[in-house]
Design a protein around this motif. Structure first.
Motif, PDB file in Angstrom:
ATOM      1  N   LEU A 125      -4.165  -0.591   7.387  1.00  0.00           N
ATOM      2  CA  LEU A 125      -3.978  -0.544   5.744  1.00  0.00           C
ATOM      3  C   LEU A 125      -5.230  -1.948   5.435  1.00  0.00           C
ATOM      4  O   LEU A 125      -5.544  -2.522   6.257  1.00  0.00           O
ATOM      5  CB  LEU A 125      -2.858  -1.223   5.365  1.00  0.00           C
ATOM      6  CG  LEU A 125      -1.771  -0.344   5.958  1.00  0.00           C
ATOM      7  CD1 LEU A 125      -0.333  -1.155   5.822  1.00  0.00           C
ATOM      8  CD2 LEU A 125      -1.660   1.238   5.377  1.00  0.00           C
ATOM      9  N   ALA A 126      -5.936  -1.573   4.344  1.00  0.00           N
ATOM     10  CA  ALA A 126      -5.804  -0.190   3.611  1.00  0.00           C
ATOM     11  C   ALA A 126      -7.103   0.393   3.808  1.00  0.00           C
ATOM     12  O   ALA A 126      -8.184  -0.196   4.055  1.00  0.00           O
ATOM     13  CB  ALA A 126      -5.837  -0.584   2.099  1.00  0.00           C
ATOM     14  N   VAL A 139       0.906  -1.201  -0.124  1.00  0.00           N
ATOM     15  CA  VAL A 139       0.162  -0.163   0.212  1.00  0.00           C
ATOM     16  C   VAL A 139       0.945   1.237  -0.138  1.00  0.00           C
ATOM     17  O   VAL A 139       1.682   1.202   0.836  1.00  0.00           O
ATOM     18  CB  VAL A 139      -1.052  -0.027   1.282  1.00  0.00           C
ATOM     19  CG1 VAL A 139      -1.850   1.204   1.479  1.00  0.00           C
ATOM     20  CG2 VAL A 139      -1.798  -1.296   1.432  1.00  0.00           C
ATOM     21  N   PRO A 140       0.768   2.216  -0.987  1.00  0.00           N
ATOM     22  CA  PRO A 140       1.562   3.188  -0.980  1.00  0.00           C
ATOM     23  C   PRO A 140       1.647   4.065   0.226  1.00  0.00           C
ATOM     24  O   PRO A 140       0.681   4.378   0.802  1.00  0.00           O
ATOM     25  CB  PRO A 140       1.004   4.146  -2.132  1.00  0.00           C
ATOM     26  CG  PRO A 140       0.310   3.122  -3.004  1.00  0.00           C
ATOM     27  CD  PRO A 140      -0.048   2.137  -2.033  1.00  0.00           C
ATOM     28  N   LEU A 152      -7.188   1.539  -6.011  1.00  0.00           N
ATOM     29  CA  LEU A 152      -6.940   0.925  -7.393  1.00  0.00           C
ATOM     30  C   LEU A 152      -7.709   1.801  -8.345  1.00  0.00           C
ATOM     31  O   LEU A 152      -7.349   2.068  -9.490  1.00  0.00           O
ATOM     32  CB  LEU A 152      -7.966  -0.431  -7.373  1.00  0.00           C
ATOM     33  CG  LEU A 152      -7.506  -1.664  -7.095  1.00  0.00           C
ATOM     34  CD1 LEU A 152      -8.414  -2.931  -6.998  1.00  0.00           C
ATOM     35  CD2 LEU A 152      -5.985  -2.034  -7.913  1.00  0.00           C
ATOM     36  N   GLN A 153      -8.607   2.640  -8.284  1.00  0.00           N
ATOM     37  CA  GLN A 153      -9.311   3.557  -8.881  1.00  0.00           C
ATOM     38  C   GLN A 153      -9.147   4.811  -8.059  1.00  0.00           C
ATOM     39  O   GLN A 153      -9.356   4.988  -6.892  1.00  0.00           O
ATOM     40  CB  GLN A 153     -10.854   3.426  -8.897  1.00  0.00           C
ATOM     41  CG  GLN A 153     -11.304   2.189  -9.395  1.00  0.00           C
ATOM     42  CD  GLN A 153     -11.159   1.970 -10.984  1.00  0.00           C
ATOM     43  OE1 GLN A 153     -10.954   2.774 -11.746  1.00  0.00           O
ATOM     44  NE2 GLN A 153     -10.839   0.648 -11.417  1.00  0.00           N
ATOM     45  N   SER A 154      -8.639   6.025  -8.856  1.00  0.00           N
ATOM     46  CA  SER A 154      -8.451   7.225  -8.026  1.00  0.00           C
ATOM     47  C   SER A 154      -9.699   7.666  -7.457  1.00  0.00           C
ATOM     48  O   SER A 154     -10.850   7.537  -8.057  1.00  0.00           O
ATOM     49  CB  SER A 154      -8.077   8.273  -9.133  1.00  0.00           C
ATOM     50  OG  SER A 154      -8.202   9.470  -8.498  1.00  0.00           O
ATOM     51  N   GLY A 155      -9.634   8.069  -6.144  1.00  0.00           N
ATOM     52  CA  GLY A 155     -10.819   8.589  -5.277  1.00  0.00           C
ATOM     53  C   GLY A 155     -11.417   7.386  -4.530  1.00  0.00           C
ATOM     54  O   GLY A 155     -12.406   7.882  -3.706  1.00  0.00           O
ATOM     55  N   ASP A 156     -10.799   6.151  -4.618  1.00  0.00           N
ATOM     56  CA  ASP A 156     -11.485   5.124  -3.663  1.00  0.00           C
ATOM     57  C   ASP A 156     -11.457   5.488  -2.343  1.00  0.00           C
ATOM     58  O   ASP A 156     -12.328   4.982  -1.388  1.00  0.00           O
ATOM     59  CB  ASP A 156     -10.661   3.887  -4.020  1.00  0.00           C
ATOM     60  CG  ASP A 156     -11.211   3.035  -5.250  1.00  0.00           C
ATOM     61  OD1 ASP A 156     -12.114   3.779  -5.956  1.00  0.00           O
ATOM     62  OD2 ASP A 156     -10.608   2.253  -5.612  1.00  0.00           O
ATOM     63  N   CYS A 157     -10.189   5.983  -2.264  1.00  0.00           N
ATOM     64  CA  CYS A 157     -10.085   6.331  -0.375  1.00  0.00           C
ATOM     65  C   CYS A 157     -11.040   7.435   0.101  1.00  0.00           C
ATOM     66  O   CYS A 157     -11.810   7.108   1.082  1.00  0.00           O
ATOM     67  CB  CYS A 157      -8.604   6.717  -0.035  1.00  0.00           C
ATOM     68  SG  CYS A 157      -7.390   5.592  -0.114  1.00  0.00           S
ATOM     69  N   SER A 158     -11.131   8.469  -0.598  1.00  0.00           N
ATOM     70  CA  SER A 158     -12.057   9.565  -0.125  1.00  0.00           C
ATOM     71  C   SER A 158     -13.505   8.925  -0.345  1.00  0.00           C
ATOM     72  O   SER A 158     -14.306   9.251   0.681  1.00  0.00           O
ATOM     73  CB  SER A 158     -11.835  10.871  -1.171  1.00  0.00           C
ATOM     74  OG  SER A 158     -11.913  10.454  -2.389  1.00  0.00           O
ATOM     75  N   ALA A 159     -13.837   8.068  -1.238  1.00  0.00           N
ATOM     76  CA  ALA A 159     -15.078   7.599  -1.324  1.00  0.00           C
ATOM     77  C   ALA A 159     -15.506   6.582  -0.041  1.00  0.00           C
ATOM     78  O   ALA A 159     -16.434   6.664   0.761  1.00  0.00           O
ATOM     79  CB  ALA A 159     -15.411   6.583  -2.590  1.00  0.00           C
ATOM     80  N   ALA A 160     -14.233   6.030   0.479  1.00  0.00           N
ATOM     81  CA  ALA A 160     -14.547   4.925   1.576  1.00  0.00           C
ATOM     82  C   ALA A 160     -14.686   5.676   2.622  1.00  0.00           C
ATOM     83  O   ALA A 160     -15.632   5.538   3.631  1.00  0.00           O
ATOM     84  CB  ALA A 160     -13.461   3.992   1.439  1.00  0.00           C
ATOM     85  N   VAL A 180      -9.461  -1.514   6.409  1.00  0.00           N
ATOM     86  CA  VAL A 180     -10.058  -0.361   7.320  1.00  0.00           C
ATOM     87  C   VAL A 180     -11.455  -0.118   7.121  1.00  0.00           C
ATOM     88  O   VAL A 180     -12.205  -0.089   8.232  1.00  0.00           O
ATOM     89  CB  VAL A 180      -9.105   0.720   7.033  1.00  0.00           C
ATOM     90  CG1 VAL A 180      -9.533   1.903   7.906  1.00  0.00           C
ATOM     91  CG2 VAL A 180      -7.537   0.210   7.352  1.00  0.00           C
ATOM     92  N   ARG A 181     -11.897   0.053   6.049  1.00  0.00           N
ATOM     93  CA  ARG A 181     -13.390   0.590   5.599  1.00  0.00           C
ATOM     94  C   ARG A 181     -14.383  -0.592   6.402  1.00  0.00           C
ATOM     95  O   ARG A 181     -15.194  -0.404   7.064  1.00  0.00           O
ATOM     96  CB  ARG A 181     -13.648   0.613   4.242  1.00  0.00           C
ATOM     97  CG  ARG A 181     -14.640   0.660   3.804  1.00  0.00           C
ATOM     98  CD  ARG A 181     -15.068   0.801   2.186  1.00  0.00           C
ATOM     99  NE  ARG A 181     -16.393   0.320   1.920  1.00  0.00           N
ATOM    100  CZ  ARG A 181     -16.855  -0.725   1.758  1.00  0.00           C
ATOM    101  NH1 ARG A 181     -16.284  -1.930   2.105  1.00  0.00           N
ATOM    102  NH2 ARG A 181     -18.389  -0.956   1.486  1.00  0.00           N
ATOM    103  N   ALA A 182     -13.962  -2.009   5.792  1.00  0.00           N
ATOM    104  CA  ALA A 182     -14.737  -2.837   6.438  1.00  0.00           C
ATOM    105  C   ALA A 182     -14.960  -3.144   7.640  1.00  0.00           C
ATOM    106  O   ALA A 182     -15.792  -3.458   8.463  1.00  0.00           O
ATOM    107  CB  ALA A 182     -14.347  -4.242   5.474  1.00  0.00           C
ATOM    108  N   THR A 183     -13.791  -3.108   8.462  1.00  0.00           N
ATOM    109  CA  THR A 183     -13.690  -3.145   9.758  1.00  0.00           C
ATOM    110  C   THR A 183     -14.360  -2.085  10.493  1.00  0.00           C
ATOM    111  O   THR A 183     -15.146  -2.345  11.488  1.00  0.00           O
ATOM    112  CB  THR A 183     -12.166  -3.199  10.398  1.00  0.00           C
ATOM    113  OG1 THR A 183     -11.467  -4.278   9.678  1.00  0.00           O
ATOM    114  CG2 THR A 183     -11.854  -3.447  11.689  1.00  0.00           C
TER     115      THR A 183
END
Ligand SMILES: [Zn+2]
Length: 390
Positions: free
Chosen positions: A147-148, A22-23, A179-187, A153-156
């Motif tokens: 991570l990640a 994970v970067p 994987l897709q740009s914006g995945d983190c902010s969406a999560a 993290v989201r699911a937990t």
């Protein structure tokens, strides 16, 4: 309120250089280490796959990493082989402090089922045991980092909230795959929408430093003999000139107990006590020095030298008021060698009372308006218990 910190998947394979790096994942380790001491409970999750796990692209010829297939009934992103049980990649980062982690919860152990959440598999059917564990420890508030962001993290965090815990995401202590740009902010938006609260580690640490959870001892003020200490909001007294106090049940050859009586300034009246005294700082062998202190104090206060001293117990003298510990001793084989009476005009009066008349005598002194020290009852009880066994 009781709070738990969940460290999600801080494993070598998710860190730079690992199979599914994970970067910037390594940046969260030091934050995790800083935060751990402030929680009542720290647990970790660990991705823990068999070598032929269904989430690995290598198990699905014709498919590539990042493809979405069906695994059982569920959509499944395909990943590189990672966190294979027992491999280096599956181990928690060697930079992570693990002393406070009370339990590690493995997940993704079933070949045909992936598990992003630390609580349940992706189908929501099989528990890892984490939920029950937190409930059994009476946890009310759950903090999640690791991570990640966009997967485990989201699911937990979402499952934690669903299970009824007040749930917080430590936002700067997570990194995502994206994987897709914006995945983190969406999560993060999804977690907030669901009821998970976000906090940064800096802000949270600043709050802890103002609260009773912060265990730093500070000296608020000091006299010649006593300092006022503070830990969080709690104030208490600490002796500046001694590390312990000894309390002595002294028994004469005629089966009499030696009591002393003196005026005590804080309570403004005379008090019946057992001989007692302070043990100074700086000695090497604590056990030996304590029994020496017992002999010295007994002699100064009562004029008696003791042949034998026996350790009975060490206990806090008033745990909410002071950190002082009282060491209780039985002194026997008494010989009168001095007049006693204390030093520096302490005006200590000595009483010898036959052991079988102690209760009556104490009741009588109480009726006369004297204070009877609480430590006296405790020490007598300890001594009587030992003597009864002989
Ligand atoms: Zn995995």
């Amino acid at each position: 309120m009781s709070s738990a910190l969940i460290l999600v998947d801080l494993q070598n394979d998710f860190l730079p250089g690992g199979a599914l790096a994970v970067p910037h994942g390594n940046e969260v380790i030091s934050i995790a280490n800083q935060l751990q001491p402030f929680f009542h409970l720290v647990v970790a999750t660990q991705d823990w796959h068999p070598s032929d796990h269904g989430s690995f692209a290598s198990q699905h010829p014709g498919h590539r990493i990042g493809d979405i297939i069906k695994l059982g009934e569920l959509p499944q992103v395909l990943w590189p082989d990672h966190c294979v049980q027992g491999s280096m990649g599956s181990e928690l980062s060697p930079l992570l402090h693990t002393n406070s982690i009370t339990q590690v919860f493995p997940k993704g152990t079933e070949r045909q089922l992936d598990s992003y959440s630390g609580f349940f598999d992706n189908g929501g059917e099989h528990e890892t045991g984490l939920g029950r564990y937190l409930i059994s420890r009476k946890i009310t508030d759950v903090y999640v980092l690791g991570l990640a962001t966009d997967y485990c993290v989201r699911a937990t965090a979402l499952d934690s909230y669903r299970l009824g815990f007040r749930t917080w995401l430590i936002e700067d202590a997570c990194r995502g795959v994206e994987l897709q740009s914006g995945d983190c902010s969406a999560a993060i938006a999804e977690m907030k929408q669901a009821g998970v609260q976000c906090v940064t580690s800096d802000r949270w640490l600043a709050e802890q430093r103002d609260s009773v959870n912060f265990r730093e001892r500070k000296k608020r003020s000091g006299g010649k003999f006593i300092n006022i200490m503070q830990t969080g909001r709690w104030e208490y007294a600490e002796r500046s000139n001694a590390k312990a106090v000894v309390v002595i049940v002294a028994l004469t050859e005629e089966d009499e107990i030696v009591f002393i009586e003196q005026y005590r300034e804080p309570i403004g009246k005379r008090c019946v006590e057992l001989p007692a005294g302070l043990v100074g700082d700086g000695e090497e062998d604590e056990g030996e020095d304590l029994s020496e202190a017992v002999r010295r104090e007994l002699r100064e206060e009562t004029g008696y030298a003791a042949d034998r001293v026996t350790f009975l117990a060490a206990s806090s003298s008033s745990a909410g008021l002071t950190n002082e510990v009282a060491h209780v001793y039985l002194a026997e084989g008494l010989r009168r060698v001095e007049t006693g009476g204390g030093v520096d005009g302490e005006l200590i009066q000595t009483h010898l009372v036959r052991r079988d008349q102690v209760d009556d005598w104490l009741a009588q002194r109480r009726d006369e308006g004297l204070d009877i020290a609480m430590s006296l009852y405790a020490a007598l009880w300890l001594a009587q218990s030992l003597l009864a066994q002989r």
